[in-house]
Design an enzyme around this catalytic site. Structure first.
Site, PDB file in Angstrom:
ATOM      1  N   GLU A   1       0.924  -1.201  -0.116  1.00  0.00           N
ATOM      2  CA  GLU A   1       0.096   0.100   0.035  1.00  0.00           C
ATOM      3  C   GLU A   1       0.988   1.230   0.145  1.00  0.00           C
ATOM      4  O   GLU A   1       0.774   2.262  -0.745  1.00  0.00           O
ATOM      5  CB  GLU A   1      -0.792   0.008   1.245  1.00  0.00           C
ATOM      6  CG  GLU A   1      -2.085  -0.973   0.923  1.00  0.00           C
ATOM      7  CD  GLU A   1      -2.886  -0.855  -0.154  1.00  0.00           C
ATOM      8  OE1 GLU A   1      -3.034   0.186  -0.639  1.00  0.00           O
ATOM      9  OE2 GLU A   1      -3.669  -2.127  -0.557  1.00  0.00           O
TER      10      GLU A   1
ATOM     11  N   ASP B   1     -10.201   5.410  -2.400  1.00  0.00           N
ATOM     12  CA  ASP B   1      -8.837   5.893  -3.301  1.00  0.00           C
ATOM     13  C   ASP B   1      -9.297   6.649  -4.345  1.00  0.00           C
ATOM     14  O   ASP B   1     -10.490   6.873  -4.596  1.00  0.00           O
ATOM     15  CB  ASP B   1      -7.992   5.024  -3.445  1.00  0.00           C
ATOM     16  CG  ASP B   1      -8.497   4.021  -4.385  1.00  0.00           C
ATOM     17  OD1 ASP B   1      -9.914   3.804  -4.518  1.00  0.00           O
ATOM     18  OD2 ASP B   1      -7.792   3.494  -5.097  1.00  0.00           O
TER      19      ASP B   1
ATOM     20  N   TYR C   1      -6.218   6.894   3.741  1.00  0.00           N
ATOM     21  CA  TYR C   1      -6.606   5.745   2.860  1.00  0.00           C
ATOM     22  C   TYR C   1      -5.805   4.436   3.220  1.00  0.00           C
ATOM     23  O   TYR C   1      -6.456   3.255   3.276  1.00  0.00           O
ATOM     24  CB  TYR C   1      -5.920   6.080   1.486  1.00  0.00           C
ATOM     25  CG  TYR C   1      -5.905   4.735   0.701  1.00  0.00           C
ATOM     26  CD1 TYR C   1      -7.026   4.107   0.210  1.00  0.00           C
ATOM     27  CD2 TYR C   1      -4.495   4.428   0.388  1.00  0.00           C
ATOM     28  CE1 TYR C   1      -6.752   2.988  -0.603  1.00  0.00           C
ATOM     29  CE2 TYR C   1      -4.239   3.199  -0.079  1.00  0.00           C
ATOM     30  CZ  TYR C   1      -5.394   2.462  -0.904  1.00  0.00           C
ATOM     31  OH  TYR C   1      -5.431   1.196  -1.421  1.00  0.00           O
TER      32      TYR C   1
END
Length: 300
Positions: free
Chosen positions: A40, A141, A123
DNA sequence: AATACGGGGCG
DNA sequence: CGCCCAGTATT
């Protein structure tokens, strides 16, 4: 939008995902929460195709937070290579050290604990909760924003900046239970990434085409187009920083100042970029003998 | 609410 | 050559 509409939206997208999910390494059955977190962070503004090989090498080299915590920052920045925004690499290492110090070397599944980690924003905290732990989270996102903007609002693209109202609307779509919420997060992101793309959406392959508000409206243009700004690149401070970083990354030994001077002709801008790198901890100045120019290197 | 922050690849 | 990419931290 009623709960029924949201439920239908979620069901259709999740059903599509079950058939069309990409086979990405951080989705493999043997993935770890740490692997998910690393993916991520790398994916923050870097496309999947460039992240994939870097992620494999990274996890092989530093399979746990403790491994990365013990590495030298120079090694970390070299492994980051050209993924961009190298401050992310530094923060990822800070994150690993925080995991070791505060969480026994494990990734927490608690929202507040995740948000408190370096480099982890709203996020990424939500994504880690959903993808690593299968927990309910509002994963919003650029892909999910675009899917909802089109399918629900009928807009070509979401507003330039995320608003509180938009987050609330996105939260209202997320199913109440952990498993369904996590699947929706994965599926909605995937749809935005491979079908409902920003440039040329493949509406013919979209499971929402018959219910999409944007398609129904005739795919109108972007209402925000007039106020979107383009972040320049050529000749900017960021390009200069990138040049200097590339020099330091690729150098086997500290780089004398004259060598940096060759990397960019504009003296003042070069000095500003170097000062920025030093301030961000991406470079360090080495002591030098009297009358000799200083040298620079990656942080130790 | 704006800005700074890499780098590459595609239409 | 502009635009976009699984954003975050700071002002």
């Amino acid at each position: 939008m009623g709960a029924g509409i949201a439920g239908a939206l979620v069901g259709v997208v999740v059903g599509w995902y079950d058939e069309h999910a990409r086979d990405l390494p951080w989705r493999a059955h043997d993935r770890t929460p740490w692997g998910v977190l690393v993916s991520e962070v790398m994916l923050q503004q870097t496309p999947v195709v460039r992240v994939e090989p870097a992620w494999r090498a990274w996890l092989e080299r530093w399979p746990t937070p403790a491994d990365l915590a013990a590495a030298s920052s120079a090694d970390v920045l070299r492994a980051w290579d050209r993924l961009g925004y190298p401050r992310r690499a530094l923060r990822l290492q800070e994150c690993a050290r925080a995991l070791v110090e505060r969480h026994g070397g494990a990734v927490p599944d608690d929202e507040a604990a995740l948000l408190a980690l370096p480099g982890i924003g709203s996020y990424t905290a939500a994504a880690v909760r959903a993808f690593a732990f299968g927990r309910r989270a509002v994963v919003l996102d650029t892909n999910v924003r675009r899917v909802l903007a089109r399918a629900v609002d009928g807009h070509a693209l979401p507003a330039p900046s995320q608003t509180v109202a938009e987050v609330a609307r996105a939260a209202a779509v997320v199913p109440p239970d952990d498993a369904s919420a996590a699947r929706w997060a994965q599926a909605s992101m995937e749809l935005g990434a491979v079908v409902c793309t920003a440039r040329s959406p493949r509406c013919g392959a979209c499971p929402l085409v018959s219910s999409c508000a944007w398609v129904a409206a005739g795919r109108p243009g972007d209402v925000h187009a007039h106020r979107r700004r383009t972040q320049g690149w050529a000749g900017t401070d960021r390009q200069v920083r990138g040049r200097l970083m590339a020099l330091l990354r690729d150098a086997p030994a500290p780089v004398p100042e004259p060598a940096l001077d060759d990397a960019w002709p504009a003296t003042e801008q070069r000095a500003r970029a170097l000062a920025g790198l030093l301030a961000d901890g991406l470079a360090r100045e080495l002591p030098s003998a009297d009358d000799a120019p200083p040298s620079y290197a990656l942080p130790s």
